[in-house]
Design a protein around this motif. Structure first.
Motif, short mmCIF file in Angstrom:
data_model
loop_
_atom_site.label_atom_id
_atom_site.label_comp_id
_atom_site.label_asym_id
_atom_site.label_seq_id
_atom_site.Cartn_x
_atom_site.Cartn_y
_atom_site.Cartn_z
N UNK A 1 0.82 -1.22 0.00
CA UNK A 1 0.00 0.00 0.00
C UNK A 1 0.86 1.27 0.00
N UNK A 2 0.51 2.17 -0.90
CA UNK A 2 1.29 3.42 -1.01
C UNK A 2 1.05 4.35 0.18
N UNK A 3 0.02 4.09 0.97
CA UNK A 3 -0.30 4.97 2.09
C UNK A 3 0.39 4.59 3.38
N UNK A 4 1.31 3.63 3.29
CA UNK A 4 1.97 3.24 4.53
C UNK A 4 2.87 4.38 5.04
N UNK A 5 3.03 4.38 6.34
CA UNK A 5 3.94 5.36 6.95
C UNK A 5 5.36 4.97 6.54
N UNK A 6 6.10 5.88 5.97
CA UNK A 6 7.42 5.50 5.46
C UNK A 6 8.56 6.29 6.10
N UNK B 1 3.95 2.86 16.92
CA UNK B 1 4.69 2.27 15.79
C UNK B 1 3.68 1.47 14.98
N UNK B 2 3.48 1.90 13.74
CA UNK B 2 2.38 1.35 12.95
C UNK B 2 2.71 1.34 11.47
N UNK B 3 1.97 0.51 10.72
CA UNK B 3 2.09 0.47 9.27
C UNK B 3 1.36 1.68 8.66
N UNK B 4 0.22 1.99 9.26
CA UNK B 4 -0.63 3.04 8.70
C UNK B 4 -0.93 4.08 9.77
N UNK C 1 4.87 10.76 18.88
CA UNK C 1 5.92 10.24 18.00
C UNK C 1 5.34 9.03 17.28
N UNK C 2 5.56 9.01 15.96
CA UNK C 2 5.11 7.84 15.18
C UNK C 2 6.33 7.23 14.51
N UNK C 3 6.52 5.94 14.77
CA UNK C 3 7.57 5.19 14.05
C UNK C 3 6.89 4.36 12.96
N UNK C 4 7.47 4.36 11.76
CA UNK C 4 6.93 3.44 10.76
C UNK C 4 7.25 2.01 11.17
N UNK C 5 6.26 1.15 11.11
CA UNK C 5 6.50 -0.27 11.40
C UNK C 5 6.71 -1.00 10.08
N UNK C 6 7.21 -2.22 10.16
CA UNK C 6 7.35 -3.01 8.93
C UNK C 6 6.42 -4.21 9.03
N UNK C 7 6.02 -4.69 7.86
CA UNK C 7 5.09 -5.82 7.83
C UNK C 7 5.87 -7.12 7.98
N UNK C 8 5.08 -8.19 8.18
CA UNK C 8 5.72 -9.49 8.38
C UNK C 8 6.46 -9.96 7.14
N UNK D 1 10.27 3.47 2.04
CA UNK D 1 10.94 4.69 2.49
C UNK D 1 12.02 4.43 3.52
N UNK D 2 11.91 5.15 4.62
CA UNK D 2 12.93 5.06 5.66
C UNK D 2 12.57 4.06 6.75
N UNK D 3 11.47 3.35 6.55
CA UNK D 3 11.04 2.41 7.59
C UNK D 3 12.14 1.41 7.91
N UNK D 4 12.29 1.10 9.20
CA UNK D 4 13.31 0.16 9.65
C UNK D 4 12.64 -1.00 10.36
N UNK D 5 13.29 -2.17 10.34
CA UNK D 5 12.70 -3.31 11.05
C UNK D 5 12.39 -2.93 12.51
N UNK D 6 11.28 -3.46 12.98
CA UNK D 6 10.79 -3.07 14.30
C UNK D 6 11.81 -3.36 15.42
N UNK D 7 12.52 -4.49 15.28
CA UNK D 7 13.47 -4.82 16.35
C UNK D 7 14.54 -3.75 16.49
N UNK D 8 14.92 -3.15 15.35
CA UNK D 8 15.96 -2.11 15.39
C UNK D 8 15.46 -0.88 16.13
N UNK D 9 14.20 -0.58 15.94
CA UNK D 9 13.64 0.61 16.58
C UNK D 9 13.66 0.41 18.11
#
Lengths: 197, 730, 436
Positions: B283-288, B603-606, B616-623, B648-656
């Motif tokens: 989805x193009x609307x994901x938080x990136x 921390x979310x996908x959308x 604060x919103x962190x972009x999450x990554x999908x499975x 975009x700049x989203x990083x794996x959740x564990x790293x966050x």
């Protein structure tokens, strides 16, 4: 249009007589078809649901068997046998004569809605070839030359309110002999027409 | 049985035969096609599928058997001692070529525009076994081109070769009749009743079962050629079964999910929810990128800005209002590694006990002292009796539902107790309608009945359990008459079903952990534990447990991601700070959860309702974009693998989580990969420490329950109902 | 009633099955009993154990009349002994072109079949029987239902029949137009409400038949033979027919004969006698061109082999079978390719579609034959027809597919020249030799 109470009672009777609901599907579809002569989708669905079954297998059966109709049919379903014993005795000529008289549409139905012409396979009445099934009854031997008269008799009977079966009430005995129309399944009343060269 | 004894005796219950000059010994009852396969001999098939009953329809597998005048179908013929079979002699080869010629006669051969092209058994089999040229010069049978059977599946009737796999699958596996065949002979076609969809929750499996391009996925149609896709084996995250699948992608977009059979878990099936729910990944609307609130608006920020701000405010809150004022809730769909790090962040770095997973799984500790399923999914196939109390697997663990149907087919007597109609009712020996509120009473009543009538295995109860006498004293009030008045079923029925549960043979008891309404859950679990012992569900060959619902609920239990003491991350004391990872209380209608929260990190996908409120919103990554492990409902830990890159700049959740940890603790967060997290996790959690990380990526591994770990039946169990009188029923 | 002599009244009565074909109102239980109906059942219940009934039938060597000729007594002996539900299903789905003997038996003497059913069920321990009758036989089904109701009212069916411990319910299950239901496992599927497609065997119906239970499936005529055998003994029965084909058979004669119909005759009668003595010859005294001995299904018998005795053994020497003994006669005026097309159209119309060779092969044959008959054949077509037959025969799931190739193979064997004459540009440089 819901099933008539008599049909529902008949389906319940069938269901009770059989070990499993699914076995009742085919006999019940036939009972339901008895009402209108054919099986609209809603009727197929209603029968299946009465038996606690999915409509899909009911639809499957309704399309597999030639005696079940998923399209509207006329007052009379004429199933002309085309199998070899009838073919050898001129069934193609009979079919042509019926086509010429009935001018059936692509579904085999005559414009007046009275007849549906079906071409079928052997109906087990080869001594009376060429023959056809008219709803519940076997009629033969047929003669291409007298097809217009045969149809005229059927038309008169329909107008007279004599419903689907040719022999309105089998218990009342065989129907009177009306010219070239013979009822080969009323075995004991067959006119002797066989020996011919 | 008389057997020629010229050779060293074959193991009992085996049969020795010769296929293509090779002597093969296989178990009695094996079908020829499988016997050949076991020896590496390929017999071409179309209608045969090992998971469906053989029908012998396509005639592709005709082989010569000595002393039999006719060719036989290898898919329906069981092996016999001394049988001599030829799969590649002239007669069988000619038959195979003839059958293919027939199948191709009316096949459109539109392979260039067919989605199946490149992975088509008809193509491949024709290449290997087919006639070089077609003798068919008649006009081909035609149908109007594809018709949608549902929003997911299209049918091309011209391509269909009438193997009936799809129809057989629906009837045999999910047990529905969502698909059928209409008309007959050369007019036969796959169909559904007019005006209706192919509406099965498992319909997607037919796409993979179809050996031609007759059934195709509408979401995937014309998106890519199969050979242009890259496949990554992974695990579905849509429920707690943990079915294995392939994430298939191209140009960094997930284009389809296909089964990656892991028979003990999924038998190679996927449900439609699992198979078709992937559009959100692309989805193009994901938080990136990270967002922070400035002047009341969420605006893009750098990672450092966002991480610094979150860490600073967490620290400030803890300092000002106490450690437990900083809370965290992580989705039960997160990986074990993320859960572990999350727990470590709160308990270790922040010293807060206000950490939880969502949706929260209620505790259901078995009579062996562990909150996990005893037995396995696969073991259900071998049960004599299976009792289902309040569970609805079709809705909550769909592919487990298929296993339960398989068990019923294998002869298990299912006892289905649920408040409303259950999909398994038709295959159940007993289907009882019982409201949630009455389930504890029913379980206690059955336990009382069995012990009162002495229907239990006295040797097992006497030798392996303790506390029966105390439990009896508590259970004695639960008479069938009383149950009948509470439940609204007849005493005779309740008693008859209760007695049926005690029948000998392997038993399973699966239950709902959290019942709706005002329930004494302590009594519920105590009764379940007692009943499980009395029907033998905790024996070595039994299955017992409360079904969890999320793909990693079990991991969250195992890693202890739950608050301790009075701490609570939700609706706690104001002012407080809250970190939500993949959790959306506003979207779930739980606005009160955010009461008093004055600093919110999401921390979310959308950009969910909750995220819109965050500071604060962190972009999450999908499975599909991350690495890690999930623990399914049977304690099986399985690896997921990244297929596509996050946006975009989203990083794996564990790293966050790690990067927050680094900011909040002087050390302990120097992980460089999820594998490194796993190493520490495995060292910290003994059950996980026994697992082989390599095996986790090859079908997964169940962590061992302590009570059956010795394999000698040494596990001992305690009846729980007796504890209730003391009020200690936890 | 009308006083006219009916055609059927000219048919001779046979010694067993059709003995009472001219007796009016044999559906009436009293009339039937006055002619000996249910005496066999009474005798069996009073004097024989179930095993003894099977023994008598085995001794009589009643070969299955549906076509396969399998000994009925042996078939019964495969049913497991002991408790547990078992079924008898009577195959009355008489749908092969040229077969019509079962219909007459059921319409004229329904009690004969019902008594036979009761004897079989007693022998094998079945408490439920189904008569699977083709849907078009509406009047025959009505006759059976009337007879069943009367028999139940007289305690000849139902519970504790004639005071014994034997219980039996008989259900007339009417089909709805599908030749394939005559295949015994498709018949079971039809009763079960499934798509009527043949099952793969094993398991055989004697092990897992109707609803997965042990099931005997016998043809109407086979079962109708049983009452007289029980009444009169195996030796009485074996006095009819030949030593290896005992008993009488109802031969159904149709096509180009003056007097088509059902004739119950000793097994072993020659086609010549059947056609000329009983059928009174060919209309117009034309020559017989070829004979189909078992409806559409079996390989043909050429005119020079009319003296072949029609029993279970001799037709095999000609590569064909007695089958259902439904004899279709074609005279010299018939165009063989057209007749063959008509036969193949039947098989294509009736193919259930389950297995590839039958579903696709019969369609292929129809299309090729249509082309040939339309004068659009090509010289390669005749070899193609034979190749398609080879691709079907022996590779199909049930017998229907095997049957379907007979007309093509037989017609090409005996009348290839008729096809050649229809194909434009068929090479005639090397004159074709007579094929036989």
């Amino acid at each position: 249009m819901a099933l008539a109470p008599e049909t529902i009672a008949e389906i319940e009777r069938i269901r009770a007589a059989l070990p499993e609901a699914r076995s009742a599907l085919l006999p019940s579809l036939k009972a339901a078809q008895g009402e209108r002569g054919w099986l609209p989708q809603e009727t197929i669905k209603e029968v299946a649901e009465m038996l606690g079954l999915d409509p899909n297998p009911a639809y499957m059966l309704a399309t597999f068997y030639t005696m079940l109709h998923t399209e509207p049919v006329g007052h009379y379903v004429l199933e002309v046998c085309r199998s070899l014993p009838c073919y050898l005795r001129g069934s193609d000529g009979v079919t042509e004569a019926l086509r010429a008289e009935l001018q059936p549409d692509e579904h085999g139905n005559s414009a007046d809605g009275l007849f549906s012409l079906k071409i079928g396979e052997c109906l087990g009445d080869c001594p009376h070839a060429p023959m056809m099934r008219v709803n519940d009854d076997f009629v033969g031997p047929l003669d291409a030359a007298t097809i217009p008269e045969t149809l005229a008799i059927l038309r008169r009977r329909a107008e007279g309110g004599r419903v689907r079966g040719l022999m309105a009430d089998p218990a009342a005995g065989p129907a009177p002999n009306e010219g070239p129309l013979t009822f080969s399944n009323a075995i004991q009343s067959l006119p002797l027409t066989r020996v011919r060269d | 049985m008389v057997q020629e004894a010229t050779k060293p005796a074959a193991p009992p219950n085996t049969v020795t035969l010769t296929i293509d000059e090779r002597e093969i010994t296989v178990p009695k009852g094996t079908l020829l096609v499988e016997a050949a396969k076991s020896a590496g001999i390929d017999i071409p098939v179309f209608c045969y599928e090992p998971r469906l009953a053989p029908v012998g329809a396509c005639r592709m597998c005709l082989v010569e058997i000595e002393k039999m005048p006719r060719l036989q179908t290898a898919c329906t013929t069981p092996v016999a001692d001394g049988m001599i079979v030829r799969t590649n002699a002239e007669k069988s080869r000619a038959a195979q070529s003839d059958v293919l010629g027939m199948l191709l006669a009316n096949h459109p051969l539109d392979c260039p525009v067919c989605d199946k092209g490149g992975e088509c058994p008809l193509q491949d089999t024709t290449f290997n076994y087919g006639p070089g040229i077609s003798k068919f010069i008649e006009p081909k049978r035609t149908f109007p081109k594809p018709i949608p059977l549902s929003p997911l599946i299209a049918l091309d009737r011209e391509r269909c070769i009438m193997c009936y796999r799809c129809v057989r699958f629906q009837r045999e596996i999910p047990g529905d009749e969502a698909l059928t065949v209409i008309d007959r002979g050369s007019h036969s076609e796959i169909a559904v009743t007019e005006g209706r969809d192919f509406d099965s929750p498992f319909s997607g499996n037919t796409i993979e079962l179809c050996p031609v391009g007759a059934l195709t996925s509408i979401p995937f149609r014309f998106r890519a050629r199969p050979w242009d896709l890259t496949k990554v084996p992974s695990v579905c995250d849509k429920c707690s079964v943990g079915c294995n699948l392939n994430v298939e992608y191209r140009n960094n977009a997930v284009l389809r999910l296909t089964a990656h059979p892991n028979p003990p878990v999924d038998d190679g099936w996927l449900c439609d929810h699992g198979r078709f729910t992937y559009d959100y990944v692309n989805d193009k609307n994901r938080i990136d990128r990270p967002l922070i609130r400035r002047n009341g608006q969420l605006v893009p920020a750098t990672w450092d800005e966002a991480l610094d701000l979150a860490a600073q405010r967490f620290r400030d809150t803890a300092d000002r209002a106490g450690n437990d004022a900083v809370g965290g809730v992580i989705s039960a769909r997160a990986t074990n590694e993320e859960l572990y790090l999350f727990g470590k962040l709160f308990r270790g770095a922040l010293g807060s006990q206000a950490v939880d997973h969502y949706p929260r799984t209620g505790s259901a500790i078995g009579p062996f002292g562990v909150d996990a399923l005893h037995g396995s999914i696969e073991a259900l196939e071998r049960m004599g009796t299976i009792v289902l109390l309040g569970v609805d697997p079709l809705k909550e663990q769909p592919v487990l539902n298929l296993r339960l149907r398989k068990a019923a087919k294998n002869g298990a007597r299912l006892v289905v107790v649920s408040p409303e109609a259950n999909d398994l009712d038709p295959v159940a020996a007993h289907a009882l309608r019982v409201p949630h509120a009455a389930l504890p009473t029913l379980a206690a009543t059955w336990a009382n009945l069995i012990v009162t009538e002495g229907l239990h295995d006295a040797e097992f109860i006497g030798g392996r359990t303790a506390g029966l006498d105390r439990a009896r004293a508590t259970l004695v009030d639960f008479t069938v008459e009383r149950a009948a008045s509470v439940i609204g079923l007849s005493a005779e029925l309740i008693a008859a079903v209760g007695r049926a549960l005690a029948a000998q043979g392997p038993s399973a008891l699966l239950f709902r952990r959290e019942l709706s309404g005002t329930i004494d859950h302590a009594q519920w679990f105590a009764a379940l534990n007692d009943l499980s012992l009395l029907i033998g569900a905790t024996k070595e060959d039994g299955v017992f447990g409360g079904l969890v619902t999320q793909n990693n609920s079990q991991g969250a239990i195992d890693l202890g991601i739950a608050p301790e003491g009075d701490a609570s991350p939700f609706g706690g004391k104001a002012p407080s700070a809250l970190y939500l990872l993949g959790v959306d209380p506003l979207g779930d209608g739980r606005a009160e959860a955010l009461d008093g929260v004055d600093f919110l990190v999401v921390q979310e996908l959308f950009l969910t309702d909750t995220a819109r409120r965050a500071d604060v919103v962190f972009p999450a990554v999908s499975w599909a974009e991350k690495e890690g492990t999930y623990t399914n409902l049977e304690r099986r830990v399985q690896r997921i693998r990244p297929a596509v890159r996050p946006p975009g700049e989203a990083r794996p959740d564990w790293r966050v989580i790690r990067d927050l940890g680094k900011r909040l603790a002087p050390n302990g967060f120097a992980f460089t990969s999820p594998t490194a997290v796993w190493q520490e996790l495995a060292a910290a959690v003994p059950a996980y420490g026994q697992l082989s990380y390599g095996a986790l990526g090859r079908g997964g591994q169940q962590w061992a329950l302590p009570h059956i770990g010795d394999g000698n039946g040494g596990g001992r169990f305690t009846f729980r109902s007796g504890d209730l009188e003391g009020g200690a029923g936890r | 009633m009308s006083g006219a002599i009916t055609f059927e009244q000219l048919m001779p009565a046979g010694p067993n099955l059709t003995e009472h074909r001219h007796v009016p109102n044999m559906v009436d239980l009293e009339v039937a009993r006055s002619r000996g109906a249910y005496e066999g059942l009474a005798k069996a219940l009073a004097e024989y154990t179930p095993e003894q009934v099977t023994g008598v039938v085995m001794d009589a060597t009643v070969l299955g009349r549906g076509g396969a000729g399998f000994p009925a007594g042996r078939k019964w002996s495969f049913i497991p002994k002991g408790p547990g539900q078992k079924y008898l299903t009577v195959n009355a789905d008489e749908s092969e072109p040229g077969t019509f003997s079962n219909r007459e038996l059921m319409e004229t003497t329904p009690h004969l079949l019902i008594e036979g059913i009761a004897l079989c069920c007693y022998a094998v321990g079945a408490s439920r029987a189904f008569i699977y009758i083709r849907g078009e036989y509406i009047h025959a089904a009505n006759q059976l239902n009337r007879a069943i109701d009367a028999a139940r009212a007289a305690n000849l069916l139902g519970d504790k029949i004639l005071g014994s411990d034997f219980n039996l319910e008989v259900f007339v299950f009417q089909g709805a137009g599908a030749y394939i239901c005559g295949e015994e496992t498709a018949l079971l599927e039809s009763i079960e409400g499934n798509r009527p497609m043949p099952r793969s065997r094993p398991p055989f119906p004697a092990v897992a038949g109707l609803y997965g239970k042990p099931t005997v499936i016998n043809n109407v005529e086979t079962i109708a033979n049983i009452p007289a055998i029980i009444r009169n003994g195996a030796d009485w029965y074996k006095a009819f027919g030949t030593p290896t084909s005992p008993g009488t058979k109802v031969y159904s004669l149709s096509g180009h004969v003056r007097r088509p119909g059902n004739y119950e005759l000793n097994l072993g009668i020659s086609l010549r006698d059947l056609i000329y003595e009983y059928g009174q010859g060919v209309p117009g005294d034309r020559a017989v061109k070829v004979v189909l001995p078992s409806g559409a299904a079996a390989p043909w018998i050429p005119a020079d082999a009319l003296d072949t005795p029609m029993d279970y053994d001799n037709p095999r020497k000609l590569g064909t079978i007695l089958g259902s003994a439904s004899v279709i006669v074609m005279d010299e005026t018939v165009s063989i390719p057209h007749a063959t097309l008509r036969l193949i159209e039947f098989f294509n119309h009736e193919s259930c579609g389950k297995c590839t060779p039958c579903r696709e092969g019969t369609l292929w044959l129809v299309k090729a034959l249509q082309r040939i008959c339309a004068g659009e054949g090509v010289p390669e077509d005749l070899q193609l027809l034979l190749n398609v037959c080879d691709s079907i025969a022996g590779k199909v799931l049930c017998a229907l597919g095997d049957f379907a190739v007979s007309p093509v193979q037989s017609s090409l064997k005996y009348f290839r020249h008729e096809y050649e004459a229809m194909i434009p540009g068929y090479p005639t440089a090397a004159p074709a030799l007579a094929t036989d």
